[in-house]
Motif scaffolding. Structure first.
Motif, PDB file in Angstrom:
ATOM      1  N   ASP A   1       0.554  -1.474   0.360  1.00  0.00           N
ATOM      2  CA  ASP A   1      -0.111  -0.042   0.144  1.00  0.00           C
ATOM      3  C   ASP A   1       1.409   1.205   0.334  1.00  0.00           C
ATOM      4  OD1 ASP A   1      -1.899  -1.464   0.277  1.00  0.00           O
ATOM      5  OD2 ASP A   1      -1.525  -1.106   2.488  1.00  0.00           O
ATOM      6  N   VAL A   2       0.736   2.395  -0.655  1.00  0.00           N
ATOM      7  CA  VAL A   2       1.524   3.677  -0.511  1.00  0.00           C
ATOM      8  C   VAL A   2       0.644   4.201   0.208  1.00  0.00           C
ATOM      9  CG1 VAL A   2       1.833   5.310  -2.246  1.00  0.00           C
ATOM     10  CG2 VAL A   2       2.251   3.106  -3.049  1.00  0.00           C
ATOM     11  N   ILE A   3       1.293   5.243   1.456  1.00  0.00           N
ATOM     12  CA  ILE A   3       1.116   5.813   1.767  1.00  0.00           C
ATOM     13  C   ILE A   3       1.188   7.135   1.691  1.00  0.00           C
ATOM     14  CG2 ILE A   3       0.203   6.288   4.482  1.00  0.00           C
ATOM     15  CD1 ILE A   3       1.465   3.260   4.473  1.00  0.00           C
ATOM     16  N   SER A   4       0.671   8.265   0.834  1.00  0.00           N
ATOM     17  CA  SER A   4       0.812   9.537   0.659  1.00  0.00           C
ATOM     18  C   SER A   4      -0.356  10.566   0.222  1.00  0.00           C
ATOM     19  CB  SER A   4       1.892   9.887  -0.105  1.00  0.00           C
ATOM     20  OG  SER A   4       2.757  10.363  -0.241  1.00  0.00           O
ATOM     21  N   ASP A   5      -0.024  11.274   0.026  1.00  0.00           N
ATOM     22  CA  ASP A   5      -0.616  13.049   0.157  1.00  0.00           C
ATOM     23  C   ASP A   5       0.295  13.801  -0.719  1.00  0.00           C
ATOM     24  OD1 ASP A   5      -0.253  14.316   1.346  1.00  0.00           O
ATOM     25  OD2 ASP A   5      -2.077  14.727   2.627  1.00  0.00           O
ATOM     26  N   SER A   6       1.192  13.141  -1.063  1.00  0.00           N
ATOM     27  CA  SER A   6       2.364  14.304  -1.695  1.00  0.00           C
ATOM     28  C   SER A   6       2.814  14.229  -3.187  1.00  0.00           C
ATOM     29  CB  SER A   6       3.269  13.734  -1.123  1.00  0.00           C
ATOM     30  OG  SER A   6       4.325  12.628  -1.684  1.00  0.00           O
ATOM     31  N   GLU A   7       3.064  15.029  -3.453  1.00  0.00           N
ATOM     32  CA  GLU A   7       3.161  15.037  -5.829  1.00  0.00           C
ATOM     33  C   GLU A   7       4.020  14.082  -5.955  1.00  0.00           C
ATOM     34  OE1 GLU A   7       0.722  16.062  -7.279  1.00  0.00           O
ATOM     35  OE2 GLU A   7       0.016  17.047  -5.776  1.00  0.00           O
ATOM     36  N   GLY A   8       3.723  13.548  -7.449  1.00  0.00           N
ATOM     37  CA  GLY A   8       5.218  13.349  -7.429  1.00  0.00           C
ATOM     38  C   GLY A   8       4.876  12.042  -7.799  1.00  0.00           C
ATOM     39  N   CYS A   9       6.383  11.292  -8.542  1.00  0.00           N
ATOM     40  CA  CYS A   9       5.507   9.973  -9.095  1.00  0.00           C
ATOM     41  C   CYS A   9       5.477   9.134  -8.042  1.00  0.00           C
ATOM     42  CB  CYS A   9       6.310   9.427  -9.894  1.00  0.00           C
ATOM     43  SG  CYS A   9       6.498   7.024 -10.537  1.00  0.00           S
ATOM     44  N   LYS A  10       5.186   7.806  -7.739  1.00  0.00           N
ATOM     45  CA  LYS A  10       4.460   6.950  -6.547  1.00  0.00           C
ATOM     46  C   LYS A  10       5.037   5.535  -6.989  1.00  0.00           C
ATOM     47  CE  LYS A  10       1.838  10.093  -3.571  1.00  0.00           C
ATOM     48  NZ  LYS A  10       2.120  10.828  -4.837  1.00  0.00           N
ATOM     49  N   ASP A  11       4.968   5.148  -8.190  1.00  0.00           N
ATOM     50  CA  ASP A  11       5.034   4.223  -9.331  1.00  0.00           C
ATOM     51  C   ASP A  11       5.915   2.851  -8.888  1.00  0.00           C
ATOM     52  OD1 ASP A  11       4.599   2.116 -10.864  1.00  0.00           O
ATOM     53  OD2 ASP A  11       4.840   2.612 -12.800  1.00  0.00           O
ATOM     54  N   LEU A 129       8.116   1.261   4.075  1.00  0.00           N
ATOM     55  CA  LEU A 129       9.511   2.364   3.575  1.00  0.00           C
ATOM     56  C   LEU A 129       9.369   3.681   3.484  1.00  0.00           C
ATOM     57  CD1 LEU A 129      10.383  -0.580   0.042  1.00  0.00           C
ATOM     58  CD2 LEU A 129      11.633  -0.482   2.466  1.00  0.00           C
ATOM     59  N   ARG A 130      10.145   4.767   3.664  1.00  0.00           N
ATOM     60  CA  ARG A 130      10.034   5.503   3.061  1.00  0.00           C
ATOM     61  C   ARG A 130      10.903   6.088   1.988  1.00  0.00           C
ATOM     62  NH1 ARG A 130       6.581   9.186   4.409  1.00  0.00           N
ATOM     63  NH2 ARG A 130       6.977  11.506   4.333  1.00  0.00           N
ATOM     64  N   ILE A 131      10.258   6.202   0.932  1.00  0.00           N
ATOM     65  CA  ILE A 131      10.631   6.721  -0.625  1.00  0.00           C
ATOM     66  C   ILE A 131      10.739   8.453  -0.397  1.00  0.00           C
ATOM     67  CG2 ILE A 131      10.918   5.670  -2.741  1.00  0.00           C
ATOM     68  CD1 ILE A 131       9.091   2.815  -1.712  1.00  0.00           C
ATOM     69  N   LYS A 132      12.058   8.241  -1.707  1.00  0.00           N
ATOM     70  CA  LYS A 132      11.750   9.964  -1.216  1.00  0.00           C
ATOM     71  C   LYS A 132      12.225  10.330  -2.794  1.00  0.00           C
ATOM     72  CE  LYS A 132      16.291  11.311   0.533  1.00  0.00           C
ATOM     73  NZ  LYS A 132      16.746  12.644   1.634  1.00  0.00           N
ATOM     74  N   GLY A 133      12.346  11.460  -3.107  1.00  0.00           N
ATOM     75  CA  GLY A 133      12.690  11.486  -4.977  1.00  0.00           C
ATOM     76  C   GLY A 133      13.921  12.525  -4.701  1.00  0.00           C
ATOM     77  N   GLY A 134      14.884  12.651  -5.895  1.00  0.00           N
ATOM     78  CA  GLY A 134      16.098  13.103  -5.773  1.00  0.00           C
ATOM     79  C   GLY A 134      15.641  14.823  -6.353  1.00  0.00           C
ATOM     80  N   PRO A 135      16.572  15.687  -6.657  1.00  0.00           N
ATOM     81  CA  PRO A 135      16.431  16.862  -7.686  1.00  0.00           C
ATOM     82  C   PRO A 135      15.596  17.343  -8.227  1.00  0.00           C
ATOM     83  CG  PRO A 135      18.759  15.618  -7.000  1.00  0.00           C
ATOM     84  CD  PRO A 135      18.373  15.112  -7.010  1.00  0.00           C
ATOM     85  N   ALA A 136      15.419  16.033  -9.060  1.00  0.00           N
ATOM     86  CA  ALA A 136      14.558  16.173  -9.888  1.00  0.00           C
ATOM     87  C   ALA A 136      13.275  15.712 -10.577  1.00  0.00           C
ATOM     88  CB  ALA A 136      15.366  14.713 -11.456  1.00  0.00           C
ATOM     89  N   SER A 137      12.833  14.941  -9.023  1.00  0.00           N
ATOM     90  CA  SER A 137      11.532  14.838  -9.089  1.00  0.00           C
ATOM     91  C   SER A 137      11.083  15.075  -7.785  1.00  0.00           C
ATOM     92  CB  SER A 137      11.288  13.043  -8.809  1.00  0.00           C
ATOM     93  OG  SER A 137      12.470  12.509  -7.543  1.00  0.00           O
ATOM     94  N   SER A 138      10.071  15.196  -7.234  1.00  0.00           N
ATOM     95  CA  SER A 138       9.199  15.433  -5.733  1.00  0.00           C
ATOM     96  C   SER A 138       8.570  14.383  -5.202  1.00  0.00           C
ATOM     97  CB  SER A 138       8.124  16.874  -6.071  1.00  0.00           C
ATOM     98  OG  SER A 138       7.497  16.262  -7.225  1.00  0.00           O
ATOM     99  N   GLY A 139       8.063  14.750  -3.772  1.00  0.00           N
ATOM    100  CA  GLY A 139       7.177  13.921  -3.112  1.00  0.00           C
ATOM    101  C   GLY A 139       8.203  13.009  -2.136  1.00  0.00           C
ATOM    102  N   SER A 140       7.294  12.312  -1.137  1.00  0.00           N
ATOM    103  CA  SER A 140       8.370  11.355  -0.542  1.00  0.00           C
ATOM    104  C   SER A 140       6.696  10.659  -0.329  1.00  0.00           C
ATOM    105  CB  SER A 140       8.751  11.612   0.058  1.00  0.00           C
ATOM    106  OG  SER A 140       8.080  12.327   1.575  1.00  0.00           O
ATOM    107  N   PHE A 141       6.804   9.388   0.238  1.00  0.00           N
ATOM    108  CA  PHE A 141       6.000   8.708   0.416  1.00  0.00           C
ATOM    109  C   PHE A 141       6.298   7.187   1.787  1.00  0.00           C
ATOM    110  CE2 PHE A 141       7.224   7.012  -3.758  1.00  0.00           C
ATOM    111  CZ  PHE A 141       6.531   5.919  -4.070  1.00  0.00           C
ATOM    112  N   ALA A 142       5.164   6.812   2.221  1.00  0.00           N
ATOM    113  CA  ALA A 142       5.083   5.930   2.536  1.00  0.00           C
ATOM    114  C   ALA A 142       5.241   4.352   2.166  1.00  0.00           C
ATOM    115  CB  ALA A 142       5.363   5.828   3.616  1.00  0.00           C
ATOM    116  N   SER A 143       5.584   3.496   1.504  1.00  0.00           N
ATOM    117  CA  SER A 143       4.532   1.741   1.123  1.00  0.00           C
ATOM    118  C   SER A 143       4.743   0.701   2.027  1.00  0.00           C
ATOM    119  CB  SER A 143       5.666   1.855   0.001  1.00  0.00           C
ATOM    120  OG  SER A 143       5.498   1.418  -1.027  1.00  0.00           O
ATOM    121  N   ASP A 144       3.972   0.393   2.151  1.00  0.00           N
ATOM    122  CA  ASP A 144       3.971  -0.627   3.134  1.00  0.00           C
ATOM    123  C   ASP A 144       3.489  -2.184   2.264  1.00  0.00           C
ATOM    124  OD1 ASP A 144       3.489  -1.964   5.777  1.00  0.00           O
ATOM    125  OD2 ASP A 144       1.697  -1.319   5.799  1.00  0.00           O
TER     126      ASP A 144
END
Length: 154
Positions: A1-11, A129-144
């Motif tokens: 499950d992806v847990i986030s309301d942030s912008e950016g790719c969560k794929d 897992l807490r996953i974050k983007g780099g300089p070229a991508s925004s948003g971070s999210f959790a995946s459980d």
């Protein structure tokens, strides 16, 4: 499950699987041995954790946590916790970084003592897992992700 309301790719594809190795060397998925009767004292379980970055930008595993539990009657609940599921590419790296399309795979071997309980035990792995983007991508999210199965009885 992806847990986030942030912008950016969560794929990001994240899976947990397990296989049981029987005494005769035959390997089956853990779901195939649920509630079964086996004629052995110990059962080797091979867990596999796999994550693939399907985003067009690099993704970093900023935080990881894993809880592995077994609940048996009469011995009760036994858990182990860890903070590293996926290991960095080199010892000097602090985080696991996944380029677009890259996959990381980790395995864990566990031995289940079938002589300790009067009944079948439930075994699980729960990973966040807490996953974050780099300089070229925004948003971070959790995946459980969680996998549980009821083991066989002797």
């Amino acid at each position: 499950d992806v847990i986030s309301d942030s912008e950016g790719c969560k794929d990001v594809e994240f899976t947990i699987s397990c296989k049981a190795e029987l005494l005769d060397g035959f390997t089956v998925g853990c779901e195939a041995i649920q509630f079964a009767q086996v004629n052995q004292d110990y059962l080797k379980i091979n867990w596999e954790y796999r994550i693939t970055n399907n985003c067009p930008h690099t993704r970093t595993l900023a935080r990881q946590s894993m809880t592995g539990c077994s609940i048996c009657v009469p011995t009760g609940l036994e858990c182990k916790r860890g903070s590293t599921v996926f290991k960095p590419a080199s010892e000097g790296d602090r985080y696991v970084t996944l380029a677009p399309g890259e996959t990381a795979v980790e395995t864990e071997e566990d031995t289940i003592d079938l002589t300790k309980a009067n009944n079948a035990c439930m075994h699980s792995r729960d990973i966040v897992l807490r996953i974050k983007g780099g300089p070229a991508s925004s948003g971070s999210f959790a995946s459980d992700n969680k996998l549980s199965f009821v083991g066989p009885q002797k």
